[in-house]
Design a protein around this motif. Structure first.
Motif, PDB file in Angstrom:
ATOM      1  N   GLY A 123       0.796  -1.220   0.000  1.00  0.00           N
ATOM      2  CA  GLY A 123       0.000   0.000   0.000  1.00  0.00           C
ATOM      3  C   GLY A 123       0.830   1.272   0.000  1.00  0.00           C
ATOM      4  N   ARG A 124       2.096   1.185   0.365  1.00  0.00           N
ATOM      5  CA  ARG A 124       2.957   2.369   0.376  1.00  0.00           C
ATOM      6  C   ARG A 124       3.104   2.977  -1.016  1.00  0.00           C
ATOM      7  NH1 ARG A 124       7.827   2.187   4.521  1.00  0.00           N
ATOM      8  NH2 ARG A 124       6.623   1.780   6.386  1.00  0.00           N
ATOM      9  N   LYS A 125       3.057   2.146  -2.032  1.00  0.00           N
ATOM     10  CA  LYS A 125       3.178   2.644  -3.404  1.00  0.00           C
ATOM     11  C   LYS A 125       1.940   3.431  -3.819  1.00  0.00           C
ATOM     12  CE  LYS A 125       5.824  -1.466  -4.510  1.00  0.00           C
ATOM     13  NZ  LYS A 125       5.764  -2.775  -5.133  1.00  0.00           N
TER      14      LYS A 125
ATOM     15  N   GLU B  58       0.113   8.246   2.860  1.00  0.00           N
ATOM     16  CA  GLU B  58      -0.114   8.166   4.291  1.00  0.00           C
ATOM     17  C   GLU B  58       0.560   6.956   4.926  1.00  0.00           C
ATOM     18  OE1 GLU B  58      -2.617   8.290   2.042  1.00  0.00           O
ATOM     19  OE2 GLU B  58      -3.217  10.384   2.204  1.00  0.00           O
ATOM     20  N   LEU B  59       0.801   5.924   4.148  1.00  0.00           N
ATOM     21  CA  LEU B  59       1.421   4.709   4.673  1.00  0.00           C
ATOM     22  C   LEU B  59       2.944   4.756   4.634  1.00  0.00           C
ATOM     23  CD1 LEU B  59      -0.945   2.005   3.151  1.00  0.00           C
ATOM     24  CD2 LEU B  59      -0.978   2.974   5.455  1.00  0.00           C
ATOM     25  N   CYS B  60       3.499   5.804   4.082  1.00  0.00           N
ATOM     26  CA  CYS B  60       4.957   5.936   3.977  1.00  0.00           C
ATOM     27  C   CYS B  60       5.524   6.534   5.262  1.00  0.00           C
ATOM     28  CB  CYS B  60       5.338   6.780   2.772  1.00  0.00           C
ATOM     29  SG  CYS B  60       4.917   6.023   1.208  1.00  0.00           S
ATOM     30  N   ILE B  61       5.377   5.805   6.338  1.00  0.00           N
ATOM     31  CA  ILE B  61       5.902   6.239   7.630  1.00  0.00           C
ATOM     32  C   ILE B  61       6.932   5.213   8.091  1.00  0.00           C
ATOM     33  CG2 ILE B  61       3.831   7.512   8.317  1.00  0.00           C
ATOM     34  CD1 ILE B  61       2.993   5.051   9.935  1.00  0.00           C
TER      35      ILE B  61
END
Length: 98
Positions: free
Chosen positions: A3-5, A9-12
């Motif tokens: 989901g980061r791609k 918001e998930l790029c933490i």
């Protein structure tokens, strides 16, 4: 991770820390934590060292739990002052123990 791609918001940043003795149920309260297990291992190692203080030419091998993860064995080896810590991630043989 997938989901980061798609979502910023998930790029933490995140860190995964083993939470149980067998390192397989993070966040569960069903077994003792890795920190409690480490403290117990160190206490036990200290007792073994004290009982062996008057003897020579002995080898003590202490086995810890942890399944296929060497986190607990590595941390316990460092904390207790072990000469070596043999873990699943680095294969070893009986010759290594000799």
């Amino acid at each position: 991770m997938e989901g980061r791609k798609l979502f910023d918001e998930l790029c933490i940043p995140f860190v995964v820390i083993p939470a149980t003795v067998s390192n397989n149920v993070p966040g569960s309260d069903f077994s003792i934590g890795a920190d409690t297990a480490l403290n117990t291992i160190c206490t036990t190692c200290d007792r073994i060292k004290q009982s062996a203080a008057g003897t020579k030419r002995r080898v003590f091998i202490i086995e810890t739990m942890g399944g296929y993860c060497g986190y607990l064995a590595t941390m316990a080896g460092l904390a207790a002052g072990a000469d070596a810590a043999y873990i699943f991630e680095e294969p070893f043989t009986i010759r290594d123990l000799q």
